[in-house]
Design a protein around this motif. Sequence first.
Motif, PDB file in Angstrom:
ATOM      1  N   GLY A 120       8.656  35.976  69.878  1.00 15.06           N
ATOM      2  CA  GLY A 120       8.107  35.879  71.110  1.00 15.06           C
ATOM      3  C   GLY A 120       7.738  37.352  71.935  1.00 15.06           C
ATOM      4  N   LEU A 121       8.580  38.578  71.344  1.00 14.96           N
ATOM      5  CA  LEU A 121       8.169  39.628  71.785  1.00 14.96           C
ATOM      6  C   LEU A 121       7.231  40.437  70.606  1.00 14.96           C
ATOM      7  CD1 LEU A 121      11.282  40.800  73.598  1.00 14.96           C
ATOM      8  CD2 LEU A 121       9.549  39.664  74.441  1.00 14.96           C
ATOM      9  N   GLU A 122       7.830  40.644  69.531  1.00 13.42           N
ATOM     10  CA  GLU A 122       7.078  40.913  68.290  1.00 13.42           C
ATOM     11  C   GLU A 122       6.539  39.849  67.502  1.00 13.42           C
ATOM     12  OE1 GLU A 122       9.278  44.214  66.176  1.00 13.42           O
ATOM     13  OE2 GLU A 122      10.797  43.879  67.667  1.00 13.42           O
ATOM     14  N   TYR A 123       5.321  40.151  66.931  1.00  8.73           N
ATOM     15  CA  TYR A 123       4.670  39.393  66.348  1.00  8.73           C
ATOM     16  C   TYR A 123       3.979  39.970  64.931  1.00  8.73           C
ATOM     17  CZ  TYR A 123       4.488  36.129  70.274  1.00  8.73           C
ATOM     18  OH  TYR A 123       4.599  35.272  71.540  1.00  8.73           O
ATOM     19  N   ARG A 124       4.182  39.412  63.870  1.00 11.90           N
ATOM     20  CA  ARG A 124       4.092  40.062  62.540  1.00 11.90           C
ATOM     21  C   ARG A 124       3.416  39.053  61.695  1.00 11.90           C
ATOM     22  NH1 ARG A 124       9.672  43.326  61.066  1.00 11.90           N
ATOM     23  NH2 ARG A 124       9.940  44.470  62.823  1.00 11.90           N
ATOM     24  N   PHE A 125       2.048  39.356  61.261  1.00  6.70           N
ATOM     25  CA  PHE A 125       1.376  38.623  60.411  1.00  6.70           C
ATOM     26  C   PHE A 125       1.322  39.179  58.934  1.00  6.70           C
ATOM     27  CE2 PHE A 125      -0.252  37.895  64.733  1.00  6.70           C
ATOM     28  CZ  PHE A 125      -0.552  36.557  64.823  1.00  6.70           C
ATOM     29  N   TYR A 126       1.643  38.098  58.175  1.00  2.93           N
ATOM     30  CA  TYR A 126       1.586  38.278  56.591  1.00  2.93           C
ATOM     31  C   TYR A 126       0.589  37.640  55.893  1.00  2.93           C
ATOM     32  CZ  TYR A 126       6.292  40.076  57.757  1.00  2.93           C
ATOM     33  OH  TYR A 126       7.466  40.747  58.249  1.00  2.93           O
ATOM     34  N   THR A 127       0.077  38.252  54.783  1.00  5.65           N
ATOM     35  CA  THR A 127      -0.819  37.255  53.749  1.00  5.65           C
ATOM     36  C   THR A 127      -0.138  37.715  52.279  1.00  5.65           C
ATOM     37  OG1 THR A 127      -2.984  36.778  53.222  1.00  5.65           O
ATOM     38  CG2 THR A 127      -2.437  39.105  53.811  1.00  5.65           C
ATOM     39  N   ASP A 128      -1.084  37.647  51.366  1.00  2.00           N
ATOM     40  CA  ASP A 128      -0.513  37.855  50.059  1.00  2.00           C
ATOM     41  C   ASP A 128      -1.397  38.818  49.484  1.00  2.00           C
ATOM     42  OD1 ASP A 128      -2.778  36.257  49.926  1.00  2.00           O
ATOM     43  OD2 ASP A 128      -2.168  34.991  48.544  1.00  2.00           O
ATOM     44  N   LEU A 129      -1.660  40.175  49.808  1.00  2.00           N
ATOM     45  CA  LEU A 129      -2.343  41.281  49.346  1.00  2.00           C
ATOM     46  C   LEU A 129      -1.881  41.805  47.839  1.00  2.00           C
ATOM     47  CD1 LEU A 129      -3.020  43.203  52.759  1.00  2.00           C
ATOM     48  CD2 LEU A 129      -4.672  41.596  51.579  1.00  2.00           C
TER      49      LEU A 129
END
Length: 350
Positions: free
Chosen positions: A112-121
């Motif tokens: 809710g404070l930090e947002y981390r987006f991931y994928t499969d690079l």
Amino acid sequence: MDFKDEIRQFAKRVDSMLPQIKTEEATKTSLILPFLRILGYDVFDPFEVQPEFIADIGIKKGEKVDYAILKDEKPMILIECKHYADGLDPHNSQLFRYFHTTEAKFSLLTNGLEYRFYTDLVTPNKMDEKPFFEFKITDIKDNELVELRKFHKTVFDLDNIASTASDLKFFNELSTLITGEMQNPEDEFVRYFAKKVYNGAVTVKVLEQFTPLVKRVFTKIVNDEIAERLKSALKKETENEAQNEVPKIDADPLIVTTEEEIDGYLIVKSILRKDIDVGRVCMRDNQSYCGILLDDNNRKPICRFYFTPNKLRIGLFDKDKKETKHDILQLDDIYNFSDELLQTVNNYSL
């Protein structure tokens, strides 16, 4: 209200809500779901935002992810939520286990404070260990807002984000690396620059000499860039007669506002822009000093400049508005008082 304003308005409310958020469920309700709504998603429509999305893993059935953002009944983004006071450790994240079992191309780990987006690079269908995009909602930058908007429902394009994710990931990693070297340069980093300007062997003693010099040079370059941009912006707004950004200069013919005073004013603005709207920082020149005020209010002095051809001096104020004067050698030395200036402004909001 446009997207940037919505995010910034929400960010201002976050800190005040934290004392009332006791559980992970409250974090979801008060912080994460409102954030998803700003991104344009209907959090009350299970065909769009599905809570407790089931992601079966092999023989384990009924495994659930906190939320999944769906499109055409297929998951686009998996979301795992933590309590706002919990750290985000991706190695312990359920997302690693769930990612390859679904059609989702992206995953989001957030408290809710930090947002981390991931994928499969790195490996197809296997979630990367490092996020390609991350930010803190209470300290989100303009360039981060540009990237975040790509996840808005109205413009979301899976192929477009996937194609730029690699560049964004490496850009962020390089930014972190270079920032770290600027603040605490390693020997090899210092050695590279020392060899360019020093003719002899770069010994340990030479490295000790050049390390603080390299730090000072990078600090000066950054500060000069900030001051120049503010100066350019001020000039443009002056031409457009934006009165809230124009320094308040008295019509008294005995008062001469110098270039150094204007540059000092811009430096103060560059320091305070982290905490307040710089439009609130005003300059009012006098015969004996040049005053920098909050909201153009004499009862809210931020600092005073006592600049003469032979001496530069800055006056700072404590919480009781008692002034203490400090000699400086150059205008850039104003940055050395950043904490004091920020504290002075914060004192007026108490």
